[in-house]
Design an enzyme around this catalytic site. Structure first.
Site, short mmCIF file in Angstrom:
data_model
loop_
_atom_site.label_atom_id
_atom_site.label_comp_id
_atom_site.label_asym_id
_atom_site.label_seq_id
_atom_site.Cartn_x
_atom_site.Cartn_y
_atom_site.Cartn_z
N CYS A 1 0.79 -1.24 0.00
CA CYS A 1 0.00 0.00 0.00
C CYS A 1 0.82 1.28 0.00
CB CYS A 1 -1.05 0.00 1.11
SG CYS A 1 -0.42 -0.50 2.69
N GLY B 1 11.12 52.82 48.64
CA GLY B 1 10.80 51.70 47.77
C GLY B 1 10.28 52.13 46.41
N VAL C 1 7.50 47.27 41.54
CA VAL C 1 6.05 47.45 41.42
C VAL C 1 5.77 48.82 40.84
CG1 VAL C 1 3.87 47.51 42.71
CG2 VAL C 1 5.70 45.97 43.44
#
Lengths: 873, 98
Positions: free
Chosen positions: A255, A548, A611
């Site tokens: 095949c 900070g 942040v």
């Protein structure tokens, strides 16, 4: 099986039961076999198959009247000798693979009982192949042969079984359905038999479909229709020979064999001339139609099964063509739209479509036409020396095997022309309705048991490399190597005299700019202004001078100044685990960052955190990466002497919270524990004195160090639920961060010291020890629990209570609020905003490292417990 | 109450054990087969154990199995033979058990 089946088909069910029971017992016994025993059995079987190959080929040819004897011998040898060589040293028993890097291993578990279908086109080679695979994987196998090839298939099964038995295999591990009119019915019954574990189906489409419909796990194969493209870069003469070898192999029964050739116009004439020179017949347009009429069954539109595996001459004769008896292949140029041509389909006989194309695009498109005409997922081929052409073809064609510069039939088998796994079962993936595109083999006949051991992720400790720590250390600025610096600071820095202290100490030849726009909560707009200043000044050093907010802003500015193309979205995604985060930060930084803190709280000078406030969402966004760490920190306590008592206390409570949370964090280590404990001790010792006598540099120095030590601790262990609550409250009611932390401390210590409702899942946190850690902190502070509490001396709960009392006393002493009510927030307003507070805190990343996994309802309770004015615990 | 006799089965159970067959045939009581030393059971061994259960049942006796090694207990599990699993103390079920 129903009683009605037994009644209608007497004996049939019993026969099926008997076969399956034999196989079941053998499968059970096989589980005890060692790799050595299995390998001896497989070797004996392979030798028997090699020995019997010619005999089996002969029987198959006689029974099926299909294919070519010599090629069937070769197929039997591929299925035995080639397969054996490939699987000989493979481990299939016990531990079969270890993954030391992943701390994992794989252990083989047999499948059990396999029902195997064998096709008429490869009746003996398929049985040899599947028997060896079953033995190697300790499975039992029951063969259901094709009715037209049952004698030869069963003879192969019998020869291999006897050899295996002599080598010690379990009785009955190979069985087979005898040739009879009931063969198909027996197969159907076995397909749904409860004791059959897997159907290994190689055969016609209907049989494969039945296997898939049985409801059992099935390894099937799909139909083929192999397009092969001869690119203009190919070695044409070699390609032609390969294709003839392949398409004539067993008269085209394979095949994966070539069905339609697509040939570039530049090499078309050369290829066709060579085909004809080597004995292929080029059909005229009229002859193509005649061949199509016989090769394709007009009723089904598919290949005529009567001509499968017949010679080219036989097909030609059927079509009414006169060709030489030795003709190898009938070449059929396919005119018109290929998608509608009768012959553009699978035809397992020496008939091959031919298409001439003018470009690679047309070549691949026509190959796709063939590929998608019933052959998706199976096999395709290309002859080319141009790697780009090969890759383009392979990328576009949907085939499990894209065979390069080889015959596709023999190339598809694997192990013959290439290193594919040897198989007689070609998985076609979803294109062919299968589960795999593998060359199916032993790897598909094993249940893989994965044994992952617990991963102990590497823990690290990182902080700022150079830290100057004593009062007067600002003098270090004189030795900083810089030609151009930008000082990032706040508006108050000049008024407090800090800015001039810095400017006076920078080298005289250093060009200095000052950016002093940082407010309480720096937003992205402000940070962008700072970056613009830097792009103008082109500094080699950035000096962050302030608290900070200033240091966080300077960290972000430095990052974006160094990496202008960085996208904030790529580094600011929230994450569950640092190691799995999606954020991608630069590997290095270019500009020196010097941090000079003027408060004793945040510890930002030694943390990889920054942040900023997103003005659009009004939320704070945290960035976390070692690339944010400053290179130098200068902790000169003289710069904090002018801090008012209120700010001194606010910031120190922030540092105390850092230390307490880092101590119990799930990421805490011996390194961070030491830092956290000493930070706590220093704060208890120095804070009251620093508040009472702010000008005393000794107490300021101790407090400055405490904040820095606590910063190193959270920089590596992170914070917890207290910070999540404080972030939420602070944002909602504009409360300074340290003060917001303080109102939750007594509640969160008690909460974290209790047995968690839910433990937090983390591989490096194998034991809940938060209560013991708090007790250790109490002992480190030389606290003695009050006997009136009724707790045993030096008990963990007693020490936790002592710690909470000490925290209460400390905060009262420095006039810090201990509850939300004490912040002046009204009860009604608090309650009205409670749902939003809870949601915000619940989603805070700080929660992820808390030793207890706070469930939503508990977050609400923590807020409520923290509201009322506190009494001493 | 019937007397129970314990018989230690040797290392590999490749076929029936005569001593067990004799004891059962003598009808002296129930049997307990000790598998402590057994590290292999063949198909023939499995068939004998199953047949032993049938014979015991017909005589009103019981044959139980003790001290099975996991490797051999798993053979019973994979074999799906209810009577053998019951002899190990499992509850009786209809159809294959696992």
């Amino acid at each position: 099986m129903t009683s009605s089946t037994r009644e209608k088909e007497p004996g049939l069910v019993e026969q099926v039961d008997h076969l399956v029971r034999q196989a079941r017992l053998a499968a059970a016994v096989f589980t005890q076999y060692s790799q050595e025993q299995v390998d001896n059995i497989v070797k004996a079987m392979a030798l028997a198959a090699i020995d019997a190959s010619p005999r089996l080929a002969m029987v198959a040819c006689e029974e099926t009247r299909m294919g070519v004897l010599e090629d069937k011998v070769l197929k039997n040898l591929v299925a035995s000798e080639f397969l054996y060589k490939q699987i000989r040293d493979k481990r299939t028993v016990g531990v079969i693979k270890e993954f030391p890097e992943d701390n994992m291993m794989e252990i083989a578990e047999p499948i059990g009982v396999i029902l195997a279908l064998a096709p008429v086109t490869n009746p003996t080679s398929t049985v040899i192949f599947k028997s060896l695979c079953a033995a190697k994987t300790r499975n039992s196998i029951i063969f259901s042969p094709h009715l037209m090839a049952a004698n030869s298939s069963n003879m192969a099964a019998s020869i291999l079984y006897e050899a295996a038995l002599a080598a010690g295999a379990p009785k009955g591990f190979i069985t087979w359905v005898e040739k009879s009119a009931r063969l198909r019915r027996e197969t159907e019954l076995m397909m749904v038999h409860p004791e059959v574990d897997l159907i290994f189906a190689t055969g016609g489409t209907q049989m494969v479909k039945a296997a898939y419909s049985s409801g059992k796990p099935a390894l099937g194969v799909g139909p083929g229709n192999t397009p092969v493209y001869i690119h203009k870069s190919a070695s044409v003469l070699s390609a032609v020979m390969d294709i003839i070898i392949s398409k004539t192999f067993d008269n085209g029964t394979e095949c994966p064999s070539e069905q339609t050739l697509i040939i570039d116009s530049e090499v078309y004439d050369e290829a066709m001339a060579e085909f004809q020179r080597l004995g292929c017949y080029l059909c005229s347009a009229d002859e193509v139609n005649k061949v199509a009429d016989v090769a394709i069954d007009p009723k089904t539109g598919s290949m005529n099964y009567r001509l499968v595996g017949q010679s080219a001459a036989a097909v030609a004769e059927e079509a009414g063509l006169s060709v030489e008896p030795a003709t190898k292949i009938l070449l059929c140029p396919l005119e018109g739209d290929l998608r509608y041509h009768k012959l553009a389909k699978e035809k397992l006989m020496p008939v091959m479509g031919i298409v001439k194309v003018d470009s690679i695009e047309e070549g691949i498109n026509r190959a796709l036409d063939v590929n998608y005409c019933g052959g998706t997922g199976h096999t395709s081929g290309i002859f080319a020396t141009d790697d780009k052409a090969i890759e383009r073809f392979a990328t576009n064609i949907n085939a499990g095997r894209i065979i390069v510069n080889c015959p596709t039939s023999l190339g598809g088998f694997g192990g013959f022309y290439n290193n594919l796994d040897t198989t007689f079962s070609f998985g076609c993936g979803t294109g062919g309705g299968n589960i795999t595109t593998d060359n199916v083999g032993i790897k598909n006949l094993i249940n893989y048991k994965r044994v992952p051991r617990r991963r102990n992720f590497t823990l690290t400790f990182q902080t700022t490399k150079n830290i100057y720590i004593n009062p007067g250390s600002i003098e270090h600025l004189r030795s900083v190597k810089t030609k151009s610096a930008v000082v990032v600071t706040s508006r108050s820095a000049a008024s407090r005299g800090h800015l001039s202290l810095v400017l006076e100490r920078l080298p005289a030849d250093c060009n200095v700019d000052v950016f002093s726009q940082i407010g309480v909560e720096p937003d992205w707009e402000t940070i962008k202004e700072g970056i613009a200043t830097m792009r103008h000044s082109k500094p080699d050093t950035i000096i962050a001078l302030g608290g900070g907010s200033v240091m966080d802003a300077a960290k972000i500015m430095r990052l974006f100044y160094d990496w202008p193309d960085l996208d904030l979205k790529d580094i600011s995604a929230n994450f569950l685990d640092f190691r799995h985060r999606l954020n991608v930060f630069p590997k290095d930084v270019k500009t020196q960052l010097v941090a000079i803190p003027t408060t004793s709280g945040t510890g930002s000078e030694v943390t990889p955190f920054a942040v900023y406030k997103d003005n659009t969402t009004k939320h704070k966004v945290s960035l976390v990466d070692e690339s944010l760490l400053p290179a130098v920190a200068i902790l000169d306590a003289n710069l904090t002497r002018s801090l008012p008592p209120r700010i001194t206390a606010d910031t120190a409570v922030d540092a105390l919270t850092h230390a307490l949370e880092a101590l119990v964090s799930i990421l805490s280590t011996d390194y961070t524990d030491g830092l956290a404990l000493e930070a706590i001790r220093l704060i208890f010792e120095a804070l009251p004195a620093a508040v009472a006598d702010g000008g005393n540099v000794l107490w300021r120095h101790k407090l400055h160090n405490a904040a820095c030590l606590a910063g190193m601790a959270i920089g590596n262990a992170s914070v917890g639920v207290n910070h999540a609550l404080a972030h939420s409250l602070g944002a909602a009611f504009d409360v300074p961060h340290g003060r917001a932390n303080g109102v939750f401390l007594l509640t969160t210590i008690a909460y974290n010291a209790g047995i968690p409702t839910k433990f937090i899942p983390h591989s490096t946190y194998p034991l809940f020890v938060a209560d013991k850690k708090y007790a250790r902190a109490a002992q480190f502070l030389d606290l003695v629990e009050d006997e009136s509490a009724g707790l045993a001396h030096k008990s963990v709960p007693g020490l936790v209570l002592a710690l909470r009392r000490a925290v209460y006393d400390l905060l009262r002493q420095v006039d810090q609020p201990l509850s939300i009510e004490e912040l002046g927030i009204g009860q009604d307003e608090f309650h009205s905003r409670l749902p939003a507070l809870v949601e915000s805190a619940y989603n805070d990343m700080s929660m992820r490292t808390n030793p207890r996994l706070p469930i939503l309802v508990e977050v609400g309770e923590l807020f409520l417990h923290s509201y009322q004015t506190r009494q001493r615990p | 109450m019937k007397h129970t006799e314990t018989v230690k089965i040797k290392v590999a159970l490749l076929r029936g054990v005569d001593e067990v067959d004799r004891l059962l045939a003598a009808g002296s009581g129930n049997l307990e087969l000790d598998f402590t030393e057994v590290n292999f059971i063949s198909v023939e061994g499995l068939e004998w154990l199953e047949e032993l259960q049938l014979r015991a049942q017909s005589q009103g006796a019981t044959v139980t199995f003790i001290n099975l090694q996991p490797e051999q207990y798993k053979v019973f599990k994979v074999a799906h033979i209810d009577s053998l699993l019951k002899a190990c103390g499992a509850p009786m079920r209809s159809g294959p058990s696992c």
